[in-house]
Design a protein around this motif. Sequence first.
Motif, mmCIF file in Angstrom:
data_model
loop_
_atom_site.group_PDB
_atom_site.id
_atom_site.type_symbol
_atom_site.label_atom_id
_atom_site.label_comp_id
_atom_site.label_asym_id
_atom_site.label_seq_id
_atom_site.Cartn_x
_atom_site.Cartn_y
_atom_site.Cartn_z
ATOM 1 N N TRP A 165 51.217 39.259 43.567
ATOM 2 C CA TRP A 165 50.974 40.700 43.560
ATOM 3 C C TRP A 165 49.541 41.075 43.193
ATOM 4 N N TYR A 166 48.833 40.187 42.505
ATOM 5 C CA TYR A 166 47.508 40.551 42.000
ATOM 6 C C TYR A 166 46.486 40.662 43.130
ATOM 7 N N GLN A 167 45.707 41.729 43.102
ATOM 8 C CA GLN A 167 44.573 41.913 44.011
ATOM 9 C C GLN A 167 43.375 42.382 43.190
ATOM 10 N N PRO A 168 42.241 41.668 43.292
ATOM 11 C CA PRO A 168 41.059 42.102 42.539
ATOM 12 C C PRO A 168 40.638 43.511 42.954
ATOM 13 N N ARG A 169 40.225 44.284 41.987
ATOM 14 C CA ARG A 169 39.742 45.637 42.269
ATOM 15 C C ARG A 169 38.222 45.659 42.257
ATOM 16 N N LYS A 170 37.649 46.544 43.012
ATOM 17 C CA LYS A 170 36.196 46.665 43.067
ATOM 18 C C LYS A 170 35.659 46.986 41.669
ATOM 19 N N GLY A 171 34.657 46.227 41.252
ATOM 20 C CA GLY A 171 34.043 46.447 39.947
ATOM 21 C C GLY A 171 34.821 45.859 38.783
ATOM 22 N N GLU A 172 35.894 45.157 39.071
ATOM 23 C CA GLU A 172 36.720 44.583 38.002
ATOM 24 C C GLU A 172 35.930 43.525 37.232
ATOM 25 N N THR A 173 36.078 43.526 35.919
ATOM 26 C CA THR A 173 35.379 42.570 35.061
ATOM 27 C C THR A 173 36.375 41.566 34.484
ATOM 28 N N ARG A 174 35.841 40.525 33.858
ATOM 29 C CA ARG A 174 36.718 39.568 33.174
ATOM 30 C C ARG A 174 37.517 40.260 32.076
ATOM 31 N N ALA A 175 36.880 41.205 31.386
ATOM 32 C CA ALA A 175 37.591 41.945 30.336
ATOM 33 C C ALA A 175 38.788 42.694 30.919
ATOM 34 N N ASP A 176 38.633 43.255 32.112
ATOM 35 C CA ASP A 176 39.756 43.928 32.776
ATOM 36 C C ASP A 176 40.892 42.944 33.045
ATOM 37 N N ARG A 177 40.538 41.750 33.508
ATOM 38 C CA ARG A 177 41.556 40.737 33.797
ATOM 39 C C ARG A 177 42.229 40.253 32.512
ATOM 40 N N GLU A 178 41.463 40.187 31.436
ATOM 41 C CA GLU A 178 42.035 39.766 30.158
ATOM 42 C C GLU A 178 43.073 40.765 29.656
ATOM 43 N N VAL A 179 42.845 42.052 29.910
ATOM 44 C CA VAL A 179 43.830 43.072 29.527
ATOM 45 C C VAL A 179 45.141 42.837 30.278
ATOM 46 N N ILE A 180 45.041 42.563 31.571
ATOM 47 C CA ILE A 180 46.233 42.289 32.382
ATOM 48 C C ILE A 180 46.936 41.031 31.881
ATOM 49 N N ALA A 181 46.156 39.976 31.647
ATOM 50 C CA ALA A 181 46.740 38.705 31.195
ATOM 51 C C ALA A 181 47.426 38.857 29.846
ATOM 52 N N THR A 182 46.837 39.644 28.954
ATOM 53 C CA THR A 182 47.439 39.885 27.638
ATOM 54 C C THR A 182 48.779 40.588 27.786
ATOM 55 N N GLU A 183 48.828 41.596 28.646
ATOM 56 C CA GLU A 183 50.071 42.351 28.847
ATOM 57 C C GLU A 183 51.178 41.456 29.404
ATOM 58 N N ILE A 184 50.844 40.636 30.385
ATOM 59 C CA ILE A 184 51.835 39.754 30.995
ATOM 60 C C ILE A 184 52.296 38.693 30.003
#
Length: 197
Positions: A165-184
């Motif tokens: 389901w994951y699709q990178p978003r324009k301007g996404e940072t590693r910090a943004d991905r870490e927020v998602i990973a933390t939630e999951i």
Amino acid sequence: MAILDAAASVFMKLGFAAASLDDISDNYGATKGIIYYHFRSKTALFFAVQRRAMELTRAAIEPAALASGSARERMEQMAFAHTLLMMEHLDYLRVAAQGLELHLGGRTTEEERAEMKRITTLRDNNERLYLKVLEEGVSNEEFRPMDARIAVKPLLGALNWTSRWYQPRKGETRADREVIATEIARYAVHGLLQHGR
């Protein structure tokens, strides 16, 4: 490694059946002869991408699995690292999630079946890291009573589904991905806990 990166990207976009060595060489930016020098066939490249995905997964989760700390802490760290890996190496992990059997089916040689078995062993070894932490958490009552050999399957299913389901978003940072990973990771571990903890 750059050839594998190119192959993973092509296999992710086109699938194993539709992808060709021409597509991969175009993506790599070199002649098909260069690809053949390193890999004798598309199937060999596909195996190499699958193997690399299992190696990346091991490298991501093993430090947390073997660390000190509670089973809950280690499981959450493993799930976080696993999910972040999915997002940062999406092509490899999405190809891995497609599965060897799905693409190669019965059209395999004895040598190819042996390589499939080796890759499956790598995958199973990664699963065993999760299983060991799960069993420890059940034993010391951090996790609710369960058959860890069964529970590890939906746990990994939830984490691995990120590649679907994951699709990178324009301007996404590693910090943004870490927020998602933390939630999951928190969601996945919450389902293992004793009520009231």
